[in-house]
Design an enzyme around this catalytic site. Structure first.
Site, mmCIF file in Angstrom:
data_model
loop_
_atom_site.group_PDB
_atom_site.id
_atom_site.type_symbol
_atom_site.label_atom_id
_atom_site.label_comp_id
_atom_site.label_asym_id
_atom_site.label_seq_id
_atom_site.Cartn_x
_atom_site.Cartn_y
_atom_site.Cartn_z
ATOM 1 N N TYR A 308 0.608 -1.197 -0.228
ATOM 2 C CA TYR A 308 0.272 -0.176 -0.309
ATOM 3 C C TYR A 308 0.729 1.491 -0.310
ATOM 4 C CZ TYR A 308 1.070 0.104 5.147
ATOM 5 O OH TYR A 308 1.209 0.465 6.170
ATOM 6 N N ASN A 322 9.655 4.493 13.461
ATOM 7 C CA ASN A 322 9.579 3.122 13.183
ATOM 8 C C ASN A 322 7.918 2.558 12.241
ATOM 9 O OD1 ASN A 322 7.893 1.944 15.037
ATOM 10 N ND2 ASN A 322 9.069 0.339 15.314
ATOM 11 N N GLY A 323 7.828 3.597 12.007
ATOM 12 C CA GLY A 323 6.479 3.957 11.951
ATOM 13 C C GLY A 323 4.803 3.106 12.377
ATOM 14 N N HIS A 327 -3.971 6.217 15.438
ATOM 15 C CA HIS A 327 -4.949 6.870 13.770
ATOM 16 C C HIS A 327 -6.268 6.349 13.920
ATOM 17 C CE1 HIS A 327 -4.636 4.391 11.406
ATOM 18 N NE2 HIS A 327 -2.324 4.038 11.274
ATOM 19 N N CYS A 345 0.274 0.139 14.128
ATOM 20 C CA CYS A 345 -0.369 1.039 14.394
ATOM 21 C C CYS A 345 -1.335 0.453 15.906
ATOM 22 C CB CYS A 345 -1.112 2.365 13.688
ATOM 23 S SG CYS A 345 -0.273 2.921 12.147
ATOM 24 N N ASN A 347 -5.132 1.164 15.296
ATOM 25 C CA ASN A 347 -5.956 1.633 15.022
ATOM 26 C C ASN A 347 -7.144 1.992 15.604
ATOM 27 O OD1 ASN A 347 -6.109 -0.552 11.330
ATOM 28 N ND2 ASN A 347 -4.650 1.249 12.532
#
Length: 400
Positions: A308, A322-323, A327, A345, A347
Site C-alpha cells: 500500500y 519505526n512507523g 490514528h 499502528c 487503529n
C-alpha cells in the site's frame, strides 16, 4: 534573759597596718598602656597583622597562548581591591566585563574571538596602600573547524512527562566528555537525570523517572569556543526554557485489544483498538515505552512491502520512528476491540482518534505490553525509555 553581745574594737596598730597594706597594693598597679598611634610600626610580637601588597591572579595568565575562546576570563585579587580592569583586543575594542561589588574580582561578560591577542590593563590597591598594575597579554586559538548544535525543544513550549531532550551536532564530536561538560539541565523541582550519547552526533538527556507535572526546565549548551577535539570548537551557545504539562499516559495491552488514557492518575478513556498483526514480526506493535513525537490531522502512509502507498489516515499521532502511530481508520472499526490486523499502528475509530488527538502533548508516554516484539534502540530517535536507568547512565561520556 539573754546577755547583750558587744562589738570588739580592733587595736589602732592593726588598723594602721591594714591601711598601709592597701596603699602598698595601689602603688604596685601600673596605668594602662597608651594606644599605639595610627601609622606607627607595631612592636615585634604584638600580634598585629602586617599590611600586605595586592596579589593578582589573571585568567588567562599573561603570556598564555592558544586559549580556547570559551575558557573563563577573569581577574581576582588577594590582600587588596581592584580599582580598574580593562581587557582590549588588538583593534582597541574593549571586552565587556563586570567588577564584583566587593572589588575582589572582575569577570568578562562577553565571549572572546578566535585567533586574537588581548591585553590586560588596570590597577589594584593593596592592603599596604600601594598600587599594583593589571598588565599582560594572551592570545586565543584559531579554529580548524566549528560545529553547531540544535535542540528538539523550544522556548515557552509545554511537553509531556516522558519528553527527552535531544541535542544534535552538525558533525561528529571528537571529544564527547569536553562537549558534555558544557551542557546543563536545570529543573524546578529538582529532577534526577543524565546525558547519554546515542551516536557520534547526538546526545540526549532524560530523567530517571517521568517528570513531575508542572516541572520548569532550562537546558543550556554553552559550547561556543569550547575545545571539543583537535582544532574543533563549538560554534554557538544553544538554550531553551520549557514546561512539563499535565501527566497523561496511554496504557495498551495488545492481548486485550484496548487502550486506556490515564490523566493525572485517573482513567479518562478506554478505547477499543486493533494493534499490529501478532503473527507477523514485521507488523506486530512493539511492546515498551513509546514517546509521542508529533501529530498530524491527516497523514499519508506507505508501506510498499505490504502493498500500500499514499493511504491517508485521520488524526495521526506518531509514537516511534519505526512507523508506529495512533490514528483513526474506518476500515478497521469491525476489528477494533476484537482482533489485531494493523501493520503496527494502533487503529481507533475516527471519532475516538480525534478525541485522543486533541488531548496529546509531544513527550506523552505510550506504554504498550503483550506483544511478541520489544521496542529497541533501533526503533528511532526517541528510544530513550528502552534503556534501564543503570544502562542509560553508562552512556554518559563523563561516566566512561
Amino acid at each position: 534573759m539573754r546577755a547583750l553581745r558587744t562589738k570588739r574594737r580592733l587595736p589602732a596598730a592593726l588598723i594602721a597596718l591594714g591601711l598601709a597594706a592597701t596603699l602598698g597594693l595601689s602603688a604596685c598597679t601600673s596605668d594602662p598602656a597608651p594606644a599605639p598611634v595610627a601609622g606607627t610600626p607595631s612592636p615585634a610580637g604584638s600580634g598585629a597583622v602586617e599590611a600586605k601588597p595586592a596579589t593578582l591572579t589573571l585568567q588567562p595568565a599573561a603570556g598564555a597562548a592558544n586559549i580556547a575562546p570559551g575558557d573563563p576570563v577573569s581577574v581576582s585579587v588577594a590582600d587588596g581591591t581592584l580599582q580598574t580592569v580593562t581587557l582590549t583586543n588588538a583593534d582597541g575594542k574593549q571586552v565587556g566585563g563586570e567588577l564584583a561589588a566587593d572589588k575582589h574580582s572582575w569577570t568578562a561578560t562577553e565571549p572572546l574571538g578566535y585567533g586574537k591577542t588581548y591585553t590586560w590593563s588596570g590597577t589594584a590597591a593593596g592592603g599596604d596602600g600601594k598600587p599594583v598594575p593589571v598588565a599582560g597579554q594572551f592570545s586565543t586559538a584559531t579554529a580548524k573547524r566549528q560545529i553547531s548544535a540544535s535542540l528538539n525543544v523550544g522556548d515557552d513550549q509545554t511537553y509531556g512527562i516522558a519528553m527527552p531532550i535531544a541535542l544534535t551536532f552538525s558533525s561528529k564530536v571528537p571529544d564527547r566528555a569536553a562537549a558534555e561538560k558544557a551542557l546543563s539541565v536545570e529543573t524546578t523541582p529538582k529532577t534526577e537525570g543524565s546525558w547519554a550519547w546515542l551516536s557520534d552526533t547526538q546526545v540526549h538527556w532524560r530523567p530517571k523517572e517521568y517528570f513531575q507535572p508542572g516541572t520548569k526546565v532550562v537546558v543550556t549548551a554553552k559550547i561556543y569556543g569550547v575545545r571539543i577535539g583537535d582544532g574543533v570548537y563549538g560554534k554557538q551557545d544553544v538554550t531553551s526554557s520549557f514546561t512539563i504539562g499535565r501527566s497523561q499516559i496511554v496504557r495498551g495491552d495488545t492481548r486485550t485489544h484496548r487502550m486506556q488514557v490515564i490523566r493525572d492518575g485517573q482513567q479518562i478513556a478506554d478505547y477499543p483498538v486493533s494493534y499490529g498483526l501478532d503473527s507477523d514480526p514485521g507488523r506486530v506493535t512493539h511492546s515498551g515505552i513509546h514517546v509521542v513525537m508529533d501529530k498530524h490531522p491527516v497523514y499519508s502512509m506507505s508501506n510498499p512491502r505490504y502493498g500500500y502507498t499514499d493511504v491517508n489516515v485521520p488524526w495521526a499521532v506518531r509514537i516511534s520512528n519505526n512507523g508506529e502511530f495512533i490514528h483513526g481508520l474506518s476500515a478497521s472499526v469491525w476489528a477494533q476491540g476484537k482482533k489485531n490486523i494493523s501493520h503496527g499502528c494502533l487503529n481507533l475509530s475516527p471519532a475516538n482518534a480525534k478525541i485522543y488527538y486533541d488531548s496529546v502533548l509531544m513527550g506523552d508516554p505510550v506504554e504498550i505490553t503483550g506483544s511478541t516484539q520489544q521496542l529497541t534502540t533501533k526503533d528511532g530517535d526517541y528510544s530513550d525509555w528502552t534503556y534501564a536507568w543503570q544502562d542509560w547512565t553508562k552512556l554518559s561520556a563523563l561516566n566512561a
